[in-house]
Design an enzyme around this catalytic site. Structure first.
Site, PDB file in Angstrom:
ATOM      1  N   ARG A 113      -8.425   8.098   4.311  1.00  0.00           N
ATOM      2  CA  ARG A 113      -9.031   7.085   3.893  1.00  0.00           C
ATOM      3  C   ARG A 113      -9.902   6.599   5.028  1.00  0.00           C
ATOM      4  O   ARG A 113     -11.208   6.468   5.026  1.00  0.00           O
ATOM      5  CB  ARG A 113      -8.379   5.777   3.357  1.00  0.00           C
ATOM      6  CG  ARG A 113      -9.214   4.687   2.906  1.00  0.00           C
ATOM      7  CD  ARG A 113      -8.416   3.509   2.987  1.00  0.00           C
ATOM      8  NE  ARG A 113      -7.336   3.409   3.942  1.00  0.00           N
ATOM      9  CZ  ARG A 113      -7.804   2.381   5.087  1.00  0.00           C
ATOM     10  NH1 ARG A 113      -8.970   1.861   5.149  1.00  0.00           N
ATOM     11  NH2 ARG A 113      -6.373   2.280   5.788  1.00  0.00           N
ATOM     12  N   ARG A 114      -9.215   6.337   6.328  1.00  0.00           N
ATOM     13  CA  ARG A 114      -9.956   5.846   7.573  1.00  0.00           C
ATOM     14  C   ARG A 114     -10.733   7.161   8.028  1.00  0.00           C
ATOM     15  O   ARG A 114     -11.931   6.890   8.521  1.00  0.00           O
ATOM     16  CB  ARG A 114      -8.770   5.489   8.579  1.00  0.00           C
ATOM     17  CG  ARG A 114      -8.119   4.183   8.263  1.00  0.00           C
ATOM     18  CD  ARG A 114      -7.207   3.978   9.105  1.00  0.00           C
ATOM     19  NE  ARG A 114      -6.484   2.520   8.839  1.00  0.00           N
ATOM     20  CZ  ARG A 114      -5.038   2.327   9.043  1.00  0.00           C
ATOM     21  NH1 ARG A 114      -4.426   3.140   9.422  1.00  0.00           N
ATOM     22  NH2 ARG A 114      -4.536   0.901   8.824  1.00  0.00           N
ATOM     23  N   CYS A 151      -1.059   7.660  -2.965  1.00  0.00           N
ATOM     24  CA  CYS A 151      -1.419   6.610  -1.912  1.00  0.00           C
ATOM     25  C   CYS A 151      -1.587   7.273  -0.568  1.00  0.00           C
ATOM     26  O   CYS A 151      -2.098   6.414   0.368  1.00  0.00           O
ATOM     27  CB  CYS A 151      -0.506   5.722  -1.787  1.00  0.00           C
ATOM     28  SG  CYS A 151       1.344   6.155  -2.063  1.00  0.00           S
ATOM     29  N   ARG A 205       0.948   9.935  14.015  1.00  0.00           N
ATOM     30  CA  ARG A 205       2.174   8.976  13.245  1.00  0.00           C
ATOM     31  C   ARG A 205       2.637   8.068  14.406  1.00  0.00           C
ATOM     32  O   ARG A 205       2.381   8.108  15.678  1.00  0.00           O
ATOM     33  CB  ARG A 205       2.924   9.946  12.660  1.00  0.00           C
ATOM     34  CG  ARG A 205       2.407  10.481  11.351  1.00  0.00           C
ATOM     35  CD  ARG A 205       3.458  10.801  10.150  1.00  0.00           C
ATOM     36  NE  ARG A 205       4.374   9.823  10.185  1.00  0.00           N
ATOM     37  CZ  ARG A 205       5.217  10.168   9.662  1.00  0.00           C
ATOM     38  NH1 ARG A 205       6.005  11.294   9.143  1.00  0.00           N
ATOM     39  NH2 ARG A 205       6.440   9.146   9.293  1.00  0.00           N
ATOM     40  N   ARG A 240       1.498   4.092  18.655  1.00  0.00           N
ATOM     41  CA  ARG A 240       0.090   4.363  18.570  1.00  0.00           C
ATOM     42  C   ARG A 240      -0.960   3.678  19.874  1.00  0.00           C
ATOM     43  O   ARG A 240      -1.975   4.389  20.276  1.00  0.00           O
ATOM     44  CB  ARG A 240      -0.537   4.105  17.182  1.00  0.00           C
ATOM     45  CG  ARG A 240       0.185   4.835  15.890  1.00  0.00           C
ATOM     46  CD  ARG A 240      -0.283   4.329  14.736  1.00  0.00           C
ATOM     47  NE  ARG A 240       0.684   4.822  13.641  1.00  0.00           N
ATOM     48  CZ  ARG A 240       0.142   4.769  12.499  1.00  0.00           C
ATOM     49  NH1 ARG A 240      -0.969   4.764  12.225  1.00  0.00           N
ATOM     50  NH2 ARG A 240       1.209   5.389  11.621  1.00  0.00           N
ATOM     51  N   LYS A 272       0.878  -1.169   0.028  1.00  0.00           N
ATOM     52  CA  LYS A 272       0.001   0.017   0.001  1.00  0.00           C
ATOM     53  C   LYS A 272       0.767   1.084   0.017  1.00  0.00           C
ATOM     54  O   LYS A 272       0.315   2.338  -0.410  1.00  0.00           O
ATOM     55  CB  LYS A 272      -0.985   0.184   1.174  1.00  0.00           C
ATOM     56  CG  LYS A 272      -0.384  -0.032   2.436  1.00  0.00           C
ATOM     57  CD  LYS A 272      -1.508   0.007   3.845  1.00  0.00           C
ATOM     58  CE  LYS A 272      -1.207  -0.031   5.034  1.00  0.00           C
ATOM     59  NZ  LYS A 272      -0.714   1.196   5.445  1.00  0.00           N
ATOM     60  N   ASP A 273       2.036   1.224   0.218  1.00  0.00           N
ATOM     61  CA  ASP A 273       3.032   2.149   0.293  1.00  0.00           C
ATOM     62  C   ASP A 273       3.734   2.573  -1.198  1.00  0.00           C
ATOM     63  O   ASP A 273       4.170   3.835  -1.402  1.00  0.00           O
ATOM     64  CB  ASP A 273       4.163   2.063   1.151  1.00  0.00           C
ATOM     65  CG  ASP A 273       3.723   2.012   2.770  1.00  0.00           C
ATOM     66  OD1 ASP A 273       2.658   2.698   2.770  1.00  0.00           O
ATOM     67  OD2 ASP A 273       4.689   1.620   3.490  1.00  0.00           O
TER      68      ASP A 273
END
Length: 328
Positions: free
Chosen positions: A129-130, A249, A151, A157, A81-82
């Protein structure tokens, strides 16, 4: 004379090292050659700015690709996805191994889930997106939550929730699964897999990309042993959708291709691939969410065509206006 060890370029994060370790072991088994990890620091790892401000997740890829092109490493492992959707002319995606769980996971206080978060809950995620899909879900289910850009690695996190600085954070299930030790990491916290009907993952989420020089035909052939054709077909369709939307992306785009099978249990016949896509404004006020189904692609071109077809339908429904700056 023994062949020298293959050098695998990887980011230094705990997750990247775990992912690369899995691939290194698979390459050892497939080729009989030893593999050494070469740690590469990327700009995305050292910058503290939000990803969207520094060029999206592609910033994690550039240094690894430079190391490949300079001959410092023989191959590199990326989170798919990166990867930018445009293929580098001198490099090849030699293998896309079998995909891990593509879903997102909500980590929250003990006994809590998305529907049971307190009013005004602060949910950490750096992903537009989230944010778009969580805010849209909250609006349609009468929930009151705010997404807070964050981040950091998985431990950092999760630490925000443990310390009470945030009510919840959203992570990729694949990352949690790959680093292992999640019971220890999440002790006392709740982990809820978010259904893809509510939150579609990023295109390619859960899949790894093994990249090397296109000119190194022996290595390309050896790495092909790790490739999973169904995963490759699915992520090709997802990334083709992203490319056709002309979105980078870090754009608020979700996509998931899954294989539909006929009949329950073993002996089921794979018949079709369904591709779902979503684009939304980060406040969740507008989403364009569509899906298409077609025969399981048997070539790159067929998989890419499925993505382009769905992108065209989404653009016709106004998707372009929801993405902010489009990556041309």
């Amino acid at each position: 004379m023994t062949e020298r060890a293959l050098r695998l370029g990887t980011r230094r994060s705990k997750l990247a090292m775990a992912q690369s370790g899995h691939v290194a072991e698979a390459v050892r088994q497939a080729t009989g050659r030893s593999v050494e990890l070469v740690e590469i620091t990327t700009y995305g790892d050292t910058s503290r700015e939000h990803l969207a401000q520094i060029g999206g997740t592609g910033v994690f890829v550039a240094a690894l690709r430079d190391a490949l092109l300079d001959g410092e490493v023989d191959f590199a492992v990326h989170s798919l996805k990166d990867l930018p959707t445009a293929q580098h002319p001198e490099l090849v995606l030699a293998a896309i191994p079998k995909r891990e769980d593509p879903r997102d996971v909500l980590i929250a206080g003990e006994g809590l889930s998305l529907d049971r978060l307190p009013a005004g809950a602060r949910v950490g995620t750096g992903s537009p997106r989230r944010m778009a899909q969580l805010h849209a879900y909250a609006r349609s289910h009468g929930l009151d939550l705010t997404c807070v850009p964050i981040r950091g690695n998985v431990d950092t996190r999760v630490g925000y929730v443990r310390k009470g600085e945030l009510d919840a954070v959203v992570l990729a299930a694949a990352g949690l699964n790959r680093i292992g030790g999640t019971e220890e990491l999440l002790g006392g916290l709740s982990a809820e897999h978010l259904p893809v009907d509510s939150v579609l993952p990023a295109p390619g989420q859960g899949a790894l990309a093994v990249e090397c020089l296109a000119s190194n035909s022996d290595l390309v052939a050896a790495l092909a042993a790790l490739d999973d054709p169904q995963t490759r077909a699915a992520v090709t369709a997802e990334r083709s959708l992203l490319a056709a939307l002309e979105a980078g992306c870090s754009a608020p785009v979700g996509a998931l291709a899954d294989i539909l099978a006929d009949g329950p249990g073993h002996g089921q016949v794979v018949t079709e691939m369904r591709l779902r896509g979503v684009v939304g404004t980060t406040d969740g006020s507008t989403l364009v969410q569509l899906s298409t189904t077609g025969p399981v692609p048997t070539s790159y071109d067929e998989a890419a065509a499925l993505g382009r077809e769905l992108a065209a339908e989404m653009l016709a429904k106004g998707a372009a206006g929801l993405m902010g700056e489009r990556a041309l």
